[in-house]
Design a protein around this motif. Structure first.
Motif, PDB file in Angstrom:
ATOM      1  N   GLU A  39       0.833  -1.213   0.000  1.00  0.00           N
ATOM      2  CA  GLU A  39       0.000   0.000   0.000  1.00  0.00           C
ATOM      3  C   GLU A  39       0.860   1.252   0.000  1.00  0.00           C
ATOM      4  O   GLU A  39       0.554   2.236  -0.685  1.00  0.00           O
ATOM      5  CB  GLU A  39      -0.903  -0.019   1.233  1.00  0.00           C
ATOM      6  CG  GLU A  39      -1.635   1.262   1.523  1.00  0.00           C
ATOM      7  CD  GLU A  39      -2.221   1.287   2.928  1.00  0.00           C
ATOM      8  OE1 GLU A  39      -2.069   2.318   3.616  1.00  0.00           O
ATOM      9  OE2 GLU A  39      -2.821   0.275   3.337  1.00  0.00           O
ATOM     10  N   LEU A  40       1.948   1.218   0.774  1.00  0.00           N
ATOM     11  CA  LEU A  40       2.827   2.373   0.901  1.00  0.00           C
ATOM     12  C   LEU A  40       3.806   2.508  -0.255  1.00  0.00           C
ATOM     13  O   LEU A  40       4.437   3.553  -0.405  1.00  0.00           O
ATOM     14  CB  LEU A  40       3.605   2.298   2.222  1.00  0.00           C
ATOM     15  CG  LEU A  40       2.771   2.330   3.507  1.00  0.00           C
ATOM     16  CD1 LEU A  40       3.664   2.121   4.717  1.00  0.00           C
ATOM     17  CD2 LEU A  40       2.001   3.638   3.625  1.00  0.00           C
ATOM     18  N   SER A  41       3.938   1.455  -1.055  1.00  0.00           N
ATOM     19  CA  SER A  41       4.959   1.446  -2.095  1.00  0.00           C
ATOM     20  C   SER A  41       4.414   1.676  -3.502  1.00  0.00           C
ATOM     21  O   SER A  41       5.114   2.224  -4.352  1.00  0.00           O
ATOM     22  CB  SER A  41       5.702   0.098  -2.085  1.00  0.00           C
ATOM     23  OG  SER A  41       6.301  -0.147  -0.836  1.00  0.00           O
ATOM     24  N   TYR A  42       3.169   1.244  -3.749  1.00  0.00           N
ATOM     25  CA  TYR A  42       2.670   1.200  -5.125  1.00  0.00           C
ATOM     26  C   TYR A  42       1.479   2.130  -5.338  1.00  0.00           C
ATOM     27  O   TYR A  42       0.784   2.501  -4.389  1.00  0.00           O
ATOM     28  CB  TYR A  42       2.241  -0.225  -5.487  1.00  0.00           C
ATOM     29  CG  TYR A  42       3.299  -1.274  -5.266  1.00  0.00           C
ATOM     30  CD1 TYR A  42       4.637  -1.022  -5.560  1.00  0.00           C
ATOM     31  CD2 TYR A  42       2.959  -2.529  -4.756  1.00  0.00           C
ATOM     32  CE1 TYR A  42       5.603  -1.989  -5.353  1.00  0.00           C
ATOM     33  CE2 TYR A  42       3.921  -3.500  -4.548  1.00  0.00           C
ATOM     34  CZ  TYR A  42       5.246  -3.226  -4.849  1.00  0.00           C
ATOM     35  OH  TYR A  42       6.198  -4.187  -4.641  1.00  0.00           O
ATOM     36  N   ASN A  43       1.257   2.437  -6.606  1.00  0.00           N
ATOM     37  CA  ASN A  43       0.031   3.148  -6.961  1.00  0.00           C
ATOM     38  C   ASN A  43      -1.133   2.167  -6.957  1.00  0.00           C
ATOM     39  O   ASN A  43      -0.957   0.962  -6.742  1.00  0.00           O
ATOM     40  CB  ASN A  43       0.178   3.843  -8.320  1.00  0.00           C
ATOM     41  CG  ASN A  43       0.487   2.868  -9.456  1.00  0.00           C
ATOM     42  OD1 ASN A  43       0.023   1.724  -9.461  1.00  0.00           O
ATOM     43  ND2 ASN A  43       1.275   3.327 -10.413  1.00  0.00           N
ATOM     44  N   GLY A  44      -2.329   2.685  -7.226  1.00  0.00           N
ATOM     45  CA  GLY A  44      -3.529   1.863  -7.080  1.00  0.00           C
ATOM     46  C   GLY A  44      -3.529   0.607  -7.935  1.00  0.00           C
ATOM     47  O   GLY A  44      -3.840  -0.484  -7.461  1.00  0.00           O
TER      48      GLY A  44
END
Length: 242
Positions: free
Chosen positions: A165-170
């Motif tokens: 969640e903190l690393s990637y886009n949706g």
């Protein structure tokens, strides 16, 4: 340090108030999943037939999918992460506030901890109250050990979700979730085909080694939370939010 905890809790409290109906629906979901899985658990505790291998695999799958998600609350942000990339927008907003990256990471892990505390309490309370089979197998201390072991496992998987969640886009986050669910499905199938059961194993260990398993589970939870804060901080620091 106390200032960071206060600021982190202020962020958590803001989310809980802002998405209060999401919290309510999350708790109702916990009630539903507890009641649903309870039927399978009772059946498996009463039977030891070969034909129940499918049910044990199904129960493992339900637990491996459901329990880690007890670390989240339903919210508009979680429902719109694919359409609006809401997690990235939220991260951009947090980075503009006069707070440290450590505070942001701490608040995310604190929110997960609150979610697990509420959801797991409801989940186990319903099972312990309405399952005569589970109460026959486990003493109060064993039920506590059972809860802690399930929570430790769920937190470790949930932290994987949080790191994504903190690393990637949706879109990339969604793909990563599907990959993780695929891995969980394979694990459930392999355990079932080997004649084992993750859930029944946890019950067995809690029954015969309650104190040892509870202490070990607490140690795993503590280590997971500390590593989670460190990992979240590093992910936020490296995240490109432009």
């Amino acid at each position: 340090m106390s200032k960071q905890y206060k600021e982190a809790w202020a962020l958590v409290r803001t989310d809980l108030i802002r998405f209060k109906w999401g919290v309510v629906f999350t708790l109702l979901f916990s009630v539903y999943m507890s009641a649903t899985s309870l039927l399978l658990t009772n059946h498996l505790l009463n039977e030891n037939e070969e034909k129940l291998r499918f049910l044990s695999g199904l129960l493992d799958f339900i637990y491996l999918v459901t329990l880690p998600n007890f670390g989240f609350f339903f919210s508009r942000r979680s429902m719109r992460y694919l359409q609006e990339d809401s997690y990235t927008k939220w991260m951009m907003k947090l980075r503009t506030l006069p707070i440290t990256i450590h505070t942001i990471a701490l608040s995310r892990i604190m929110l997960m901890t609150v979610a697990f505390a509420l959801n797991m309490f409801i989940f186990i309370l319903i099972q312990a109250t309405f399952s005569t089979e589970l109460r026959a197998e486990l003493s109060p201390v064993s039920i506590a050990a059972y809860t802690l072991m399930l929570t430790a496992l769920a937190i470790m998987i949930n932290l994987i979700y949080i790191m994504m969640e903190l690393s990637y886009n949706g879109r990339k986050y969604m793909k990563s979730i599907f990959i993780t669910l695929g891995i969980i499905t394979v694990i459930s199938i392999v355990i079932a085909l080997s004649g084992g059961s993750l859930v029944l194993t946890v019950i067995h260990v809690a029954k015969y080694y309650p104190w040892l398993s509870a202490i070990l589970a607490l140690g795993v939870i503590a280590c997971a939370l500390m590593l989670g804060i460190t990992g979240a901080r590093n992910r936020i620091r490296k995240r490109d939010i432009v």
